[in-house]
Design an enzyme around this catalytic site. Structure first.
Site, PDB file in Angstrom:
ATOM      1  N   LYS A 112       1.059  -3.246   9.036  1.00 53.00           N
ATOM      2  CA  LYS A 112       2.390  -2.336   8.843  1.00 53.00           C
ATOM      3  C   LYS A 112       3.573  -3.190   9.650  1.00 53.00           C
ATOM      4  CE  LYS A 112       2.268   2.119   9.648  1.00 53.00           C
ATOM      5  NZ  LYS A 112       2.244   3.360  10.108  1.00 53.00           N
ATOM      6  N   ASP A 165       1.274  13.410  16.702  1.00 53.57           N
ATOM      7  CA  ASP A 165       1.800  13.568  15.361  1.00 53.57           C
ATOM      8  C   ASP A 165       0.618  13.747  14.307  1.00 53.57           C
ATOM      9  OD1 ASP A 165       3.662  14.182  13.191  1.00 53.57           O
ATOM     10  OD2 ASP A 165       3.819  11.851  12.937  1.00 53.57           O
ATOM     11  N   VAL A 214       3.535  -0.677   4.871  1.00 58.93           N
ATOM     12  CA  VAL A 214       2.343  -1.001   4.951  1.00 58.93           C
ATOM     13  C   VAL A 214       1.726  -1.834   3.802  1.00 58.93           C
ATOM     14  CG1 VAL A 214      -0.067  -0.198   5.236  1.00 58.93           C
ATOM     15  CG2 VAL A 214       1.679   1.254   6.135  1.00 58.93           C
ATOM     16  N   GLY A 243       6.902   4.400   4.920  1.00 54.93           N
ATOM     17  CA  GLY A 243       7.138   5.686   5.682  1.00 54.93           C
ATOM     18  C   GLY A 243       8.611   5.437   6.288  1.00 54.93           C
ATOM     19  N   GLY A 244       8.854   6.390   7.147  1.00 51.84           N
ATOM     20  CA  GLY A 244      10.165   6.030   7.656  1.00 51.84           C
ATOM     21  C   GLY A 244      10.235   5.229   8.653  1.00 51.84           C
ATOM     22  N   MET A 245       9.108   4.575   9.288  1.00 49.50           N
ATOM     23  CA  MET A 245       9.051   3.713  10.395  1.00 49.50           C
ATOM     24  C   MET A 245       8.905   2.166   9.630  1.00 49.50           C
ATOM     25  SD  MET A 245       6.471   3.376  13.615  1.00 49.50           S
ATOM     26  CE  MET A 245       5.304   2.633  12.738  1.00 49.50           C
ATOM     27  N   ILE A 270       0.896  -1.328  -0.090  1.00 48.41           N
ATOM     28  CA  ILE A 270      -0.024   0.082   0.084  1.00 48.41           C
ATOM     29  C   ILE A 270       0.865   1.224   0.100  1.00 48.41           C
ATOM     30  CG2 ILE A 270      -1.851   1.239   1.429  1.00 48.41           C
ATOM     31  CD1 ILE A 270      -2.863  -1.165   2.260  1.00 48.41           C
TER      32      ILE A 270
END
Length: 619
Positions: free
Chosen positions: A45, A139, A30, A25-27, A22
């Site tokens: 995720k 956030d 997904v 990101g930085g973490m 999908i």
């Protein structure tokens, strides 16, 4: 093959089959996945490897995700599961079909005022629920706001920013969050409260209405500093269509001092709802002065008189209604001001009965907002409250609190007979951990499989409990030392082998000068360690070999019309054997030499298959 191709089709925790990527990101990354148990699609995720190696972050990530999983609201992305599989740490979330607010802003530039307010109201609804449960997002930004295909707004990634704050590779002084949406207290590393989320929402609302961020700079630090020191750029200068009431709401949400902001998401939502009647409606004068420039003077004058008369009537009605409403608001405000203020008692750590009694004694109304598991707080004890203890509020105010359900208990699964890896996965799926592994011999349980467990199956324990297991090494192999058999008889050797838990194997007989029946050699040799009940092969003597004797027999073939078949057969100690067989011409004399063993042998001569002569021969 790309990493994405390698992941598609992979089963996570024996339950989630990855369908497609999908986003990332930085973490982490997904994935869209299929939950095989509940037969539904979910968002999965998976943390990046560098994140998974940081144990402090992983532990905080699991804690915050579990806390966020207690949230259940239509404007919050639901969290279904948290776990790890073969080194992959993951979180399972509700799959939202739609787009992020970031995508929407990238496409549209800015949104209509009405749509922006509608989105902000739905975000407030989600934040109000989370704040009542004691969870702050930290956030809020367009990337974390999802909009379904039907227009429903959902806030995602609750608690993730706080987990990132514990990662050892971020450093203590690093502020977690997106610089463009940080509250001043986040920039200066001050205490973060619900008001911090409302500041970030104010920035998001500013961007939705104007299509621009309030603060920009060459570096994230330059942007962050403006959140602390910079003046808020005028909303109406960038979007004249924005009503002044909306600009005032954004300015209040983005106040530098948290005490000057809205004190709750519910308060901000109420202000946004009140501004709705001002959207898209001009002033009465603007409506009444619109006309048709092509009308004749007389007709225009008559219409003007009619409009003026009608306007006066409307104005009179408005004045009457206004006076009435004004009187009502003055009366209501006077009554409200007459209500005394009371101090909210601190009920955190109190049991529910005591907490409710304290609130009622102070003239406040207790309201249970949520219940959630907490291993550190005893069941039926208050975890958090809103407003906080010590705050001054009007008497009769509702106070919301979150109640602990105590430790989250799970049932220990039966992992006996499973392989060690299967047992570990089964325990992790129940939020339990594999404890000590004791390897022992077992006659029936296959090697590498679980024999027993502690705690036992179907026992109720706390999440995170370690389950110790005993794992089979297979049947125990008992060794025996091979004794010396050379020089013994077979009977003596067999008896000695039995005493050593061994068995007699193959026996080979050979001629030798040693006594008949004596063992000459053995395999395995003396002193070798073998498994019990192994066989030992031996070679025994059958005495010296008999000498060969030679004898020549003379045969005269009878007179005949055709050649005669002559066959010579000898029977000695080695048995019967044909020593000569051939067709011979009639009247021919032949001499056949034979060798035999033993003190005597029987010699037979056949002519054309008939016995012709038979004699015993001796040396």
């Amino acid at each position: 093959m790309s990493a994405s191709d390698d992941m598609v089709g992979r089963m996570i925790a024996g339950r989630y089959e990855i369908v497609e990527k999908i986003g990332s990101g930085g973490m982490g990354v997904v994935w869209k996945a299929k939950d095989k148990i509940l037969d539904r699609h979910v968002a999965l995720k998976i943390l990046r490897p560098e994140m998974s190696e940081d144990q402090a972050f992983v532990q905080r990530f699991r804690q915050e995700a579990k806390a966020a999983a207690s949230l259940s609201h239509s404007n919050i992305v639901n969290i279904y599961d948290v776990g790890q599989d073969r080194g992959l740490h993951y979180i399972v979330m509700e799959l939202v079909e739609g787009q992020t607010l970031r995508d929407k802003l990238n496409e549209a530039g800015r949104l209509s005022v009405d749509e922006a307010v509608n989105i902000a109201i739905q975000i407030c609804l989600g934040l109000a629920h989370a704040h009542a449960c004691g969870i702050i997002h930290r956030d809020i930004k367009p990337q974390n706001i999802l909009i379904t295909n039907t227009g429903q707004v959902k806030v995602a990634d609750f608690g993730i920013a706080r987990a990132l704050g514990s990662a050892s590779n971020t450093g203590k002084s690093i502020v977690v969050g997106s610089a463009s949406y940080l509250s001043p207290e986040q920039v200066t590393n001050q205490a973060v409260t619900a008001a911090s989320d409302l500041y970030s929402l104010g920035v998001v609302l500013y961007e939705m209405v104007t299509g621009e961020l309030p603060y920009t700079g060459d570096t994230p630090i330059a942007v962050a500093i403006q959140h602390v020191e910079g003046r808020i750029p005028s909303v109406r200068e960038r979007n004249p269509d924005a009503p002044i009431e909306l600009e005032m709401i954004i300015s209040k949400a983005m106040a530098k001092d948290p005490e000057d902001r809205f004190q709750s998401a519910g308060e901000m939502m109420a202000s946004l709802r009140r501004v709705r009647p001002h959207l898209g409606i001009g002033s009465p004068d603007e409506v009444l002065l619109k006309g048709d420039d092509n009308l004749s003077g007389q007709k225009h004058e008559k219409q003007k008189k009619r409009r003026t008369s009608k306007a006066l009537k409307i104005l009179g009605i408005v004045v009457i209604i206004g006076l009435g409403l004004g009187a009502y608001f003055v009366y209501s405000f006077t009554n409200w001001m007459a209500v005394p203020e009371v101090e909210v008692p601190n009920i955190v750590g109190k049991n529910q009965v005591e907490a409710q009694e304290l609130l009622r004694a102070a003239g406040l109304v207790p309201r249970l907002s949520a219940e959630k598991y907490d291993p550190d707080v005893e069941a039926n004890t208050v975890i958090s409250q809103s407003p906080l203890g010590g705050e001054k509020v009007k008497e009769g105010r509702e106070v919301y609190y979150v109640l602990s359900k105590g430790e989250s208990l799970v049932t220990v699964p039966d992992v006996c007979q499973l392989s060690l890896r299967e047992a570990q996965l089964e325990l992790e799926n129940k939020n339990l951990e594999l404890g000590n592994v004791d390897r022992v011999f077992h006659e029936t349980v296959p090697e590498g499989h679980v024999i027993s467990q502690n705690p036992k199956a179907n026992t109720s324990v706390s999440e995170g409990t370690r389950v110790d297991v005993s794992v089979s090494k297979g049947p125990e192999v008992i060794k025996a030392v091979v004794p010396r058999l050379i020089g013994l008889s077979l009977e003596e050797a067999e008896q000695l082998l039995q005493e050593h838990s061994l068995e007699l194997g193959e026996v080979v007989e050979v001629h030798s000068d040693l006594a008949n029946g004596m063992i000459l050699s053995q395999d395995p040799t003396e002193g070798i360690e073998v498994e019990e009940h192994s066989e030992v092969n031996v070679t025994i003597s059958i005495g010296p070999e008999e000498q060969l004797h030679e004898y020549t027999v003379k045969i005269k073939v009878p007179d005949n019309d055709e050649p005669v078949n002559v066959k010579v057969v000898v029977i000695d100690m080695e048995g019967e054997s044909v020593r000569y067989e051939q067709d011979v011409e009639p009247r021919e004399v032949i001499h056949v030499s034979i060798k035999y063993k033993g003190n005597a042998a029987l010699l037979k001569v056949y002519l054309d298959g008939n016995l012709w002569s038979e004699q015993v021969i001796e040396p």
